[in-house]
Design an enzyme around this catalytic site. Structure first.
Site, PDB file in Angstrom:
ATOM      1  N   ARG A   1       0.875  -1.192   0.000  1.00 16.69           N
ATOM      2  CA  ARG A   1       0.000   0.000   0.000  1.00 16.69           C
ATOM      3  C   ARG A   1       0.903   1.231   0.000  1.00 16.69           C
ATOM      4  NH1 ARG A   1      -5.173   0.321   3.672  1.00 16.69           N
ATOM      5  NH2 ARG A   1      -5.884   1.557   1.892  1.00 16.69           N
TER       6      ARG A   1
ATOM      7  N   GLN B   1     -15.475   2.043   6.558  1.00 12.03           N
ATOM      8  CA  GLN B   1     -14.711   1.909   7.806  1.00 12.03           C
ATOM      9  C   GLN B   1     -15.403   2.612   8.976  1.00 12.03           C
ATOM     10  OE1 GLN B   1     -13.392   2.522   4.821  1.00 12.03           O
ATOM     11  NE2 GLN B   1     -11.301   1.775   4.620  1.00 12.03           N
TER      12      GLN B   1
ATOM     13  N   ASP C   1      -2.631   9.503   6.748  1.00 13.08           N
ATOM     14  CA  ASP C   1      -1.760   8.440   6.225  1.00 13.08           C
ATOM     15  C   ASP C   1      -0.375   8.972   5.907  1.00 13.08           C
ATOM     16  OD1 ASP C   1      -4.620   7.375   5.658  1.00 13.08           O
ATOM     17  OD2 ASP C   1      -3.254   5.666   5.534  1.00 13.08           O
TER      18      ASP C   1
ATOM     19  N   LYS D   1      -8.068   9.213   4.298  1.00  9.87           N
ATOM     20  CA  LYS D   1      -9.135   8.494   3.581  1.00  9.87           C
ATOM     21  C   LYS D   1      -9.943   9.424   2.683  1.00  9.87           C
ATOM     22  CE  LYS D   1      -9.878   5.033   3.427  1.00  9.87           C
ATOM     23  NZ  LYS D   1      -9.359   4.237   2.284  1.00  9.87           N
TER      24      LYS D   1
HETATM   25  O1  MRU Z   1      -7.770   2.442   3.743  1.00 11.57           O
HETATM   26  P1  MRU Z   1      -7.590   2.522   5.236  1.00 11.57           P
HETATM   27  O2  MRU Z   1      -8.746   1.971   5.999  1.00 11.57           O
HETATM   28  O3  MRU Z   1      -6.265   1.935   5.670  1.00 11.57           O
HETATM   29  O4  MRU Z   1      -7.524   4.081   5.520  1.00 11.57           O
HETATM   30  C1  MRU Z   1      -7.281   4.506   6.835  1.00 11.57           C
HETATM   31  C2  MRU Z   1      -7.290   5.960   7.014  1.00 11.57           C
HETATM   32  O5  MRU Z   1      -7.417   6.730   6.085  1.00 11.57           O
HETATM   33  C3  MRU Z   1      -7.031   6.456   8.404  1.00 11.57           C
HETATM   34  O6  MRU Z   1      -7.713   7.644   8.645  1.00 11.57           O
HETATM   35  C4  MRU Z   1      -5.512   6.702   8.565  1.00 11.57           C
HETATM   36  O7  MRU Z   1      -4.782   5.591   8.151  1.00 11.57           O
HETATM   37  C5  MRU Z   1      -5.169   7.034   9.958  1.00 11.57           C
HETATM   38  S1  MRU Z   1      -5.324   5.634  11.029  1.00 11.57           S
HETATM   39  C6  MRU Z   1      -4.851   6.105  12.577  1.00 11.57           C
END
Ligand code: MRU
Length: 308
Positions: A64, A168, A209, A220
């Site tokens: 990722r 999520q 991220d 996200k």
């Molecule tokens: O695709 P995901 O579910 O991994 O995306 C997660 C997010 O965007 C979270 O907001 C981010 O990783 C912060 S987690 C503490």
């Protein structure tokens, strides 16, 4: 759900399919997974593990691309490997992976403590996606102040964006907060702007991220729209993240690689329909009220940080 992951392919598949997701949790899982996978082959000596390490690390990092914590955690293992003998290699990697996990727990706790300043009694928080315990090894990032405020007796409630397309917010944030006894209301993503206009939200807290040197934030997909609506209605918009999410090597949001995911995630569509499915978007620094980290509230430019 608990899964046993022992091979590198299993770890990569768990990260790709979001069985493990959330930037800090991906980093911790990658570090521990890398050691477990390399050590899984009992016949492998320290020399063999060292030979296999670069390729395994590269494959994991590619799983990722957007969350910097993944490359950061794997990079820490590679740095340790460079300093020890083959004989001590596996033990040293194992110790470093465990340190990354333990640090993440502590970072979440620190984010929560600093974040208490913005979550007073009665606070109504809007969040997007899941940046809680299910995204970290600890109590989360965006949700850390919420968990701690609740723990010390403050009345705090959360609006959780459903978070299309993988939901999520509806699946994870709602579950996590219900379990903690914190009132949570799920809304469709498209309702967030109206909710912010209605006066029902005191502040927004989201995770990240990757935070670029200039303060632009990848999170996200949908976060940017929430930030725009929050600004339009005068609602503070905070980004909460551990120091490991700050990437000074990335100058601005335009340099962040945004993961695009499969069209299937949007459900059934008429044959031949084109799909644009970015997993993340970038919120410009100008829309961010504050950056809440384990080092307190910080401000760009970020000239040091995870530095992968
Ligand atoms: O695709 P995901 O579910 O991994 O995306 C997660 C997010 O965007 C979270 O907001 C981010 O990783 C912060 S987690 C503490």
């Amino acid at each position: 759900m608990v899964r046993d992951l022992v091979t590198l392919d299993q770890v990569i598949e768990a990260i790709r399919t979001l069985a493990v997701r959330g930037a800090p949790a991906i980093g911790v899982a990658a570090a521990i997974g890398l050691v477990v996978a390399l050590d899984h082959d009992a016949a492998a000596s320290g020399t063999v593990v060292r030979d296999r390490l670069p390729d395994a690390a590269a494959r994991l990092i590619a799983a990722r691309p957007t969350a910097v914590n993944l490359a950061w955690a794997v990079g820490r293992l590679l740095a340790v490997a460079a300093t020890v003998s083959d004989h001590d290699l596996v033990a040293a990697l194992r110790a470093e992976a465990e340190a990354i996990r333990a640090e993440d727990v502590a970072m979440c706790e620190a984010i929560g403590q600093y974040g208490l300043a913005i979550v007073p009694d009665g606070a109504r928080v809007l969040t997007h996606c899941n940046a809680g315990a299910l995204a970290t090894a600890g109590i989360g990032t965006a949700l850390a102040p919420v968990h701690l405020a609740h723990r010390i007796g403050r009345r705090v409630s959360v609006y959780a964006d459903e978070t299309r397309p993988l939901r999520q917010g509806a699946r994870l944030t709602a579950w996590e907060l219900q379990r903690a006894g914190i009132p949570v209301t799920v809304l469709p993503d498209g309702a967030a702007a109206s909710l912010l206009r209605s006066g029902a939200v005191d502040l927004v807290i989201v995770g990240a991220d990757r935070i670029a040197a200039n303060g632009d934030v990848a999170n996200k997909v949908g976060t940017y729209g929430v930030a725009l609506a929050a600004r339009a209605h005068g609602i503070p918009f905070y980004v909460a993240a551990p120091w490991s999410t700050v990437d000074p090597a990335t100058a601005s949001g335009g340099d962040i690689v945004i993961e695009h995911r499969h069209a299937d995630e949007l459900g059934e569509l008429p044959a031949g329909t084109f799909v644009w499915n970015p997993a993340f978007d970038v919120t410009p620094r100008a829309l961010v009220t504050g950056y809440l980290t384990d080092r307190g509230f910080i401000a760009p430019p970020f000239l040091s940080g995870s530095a992968v």
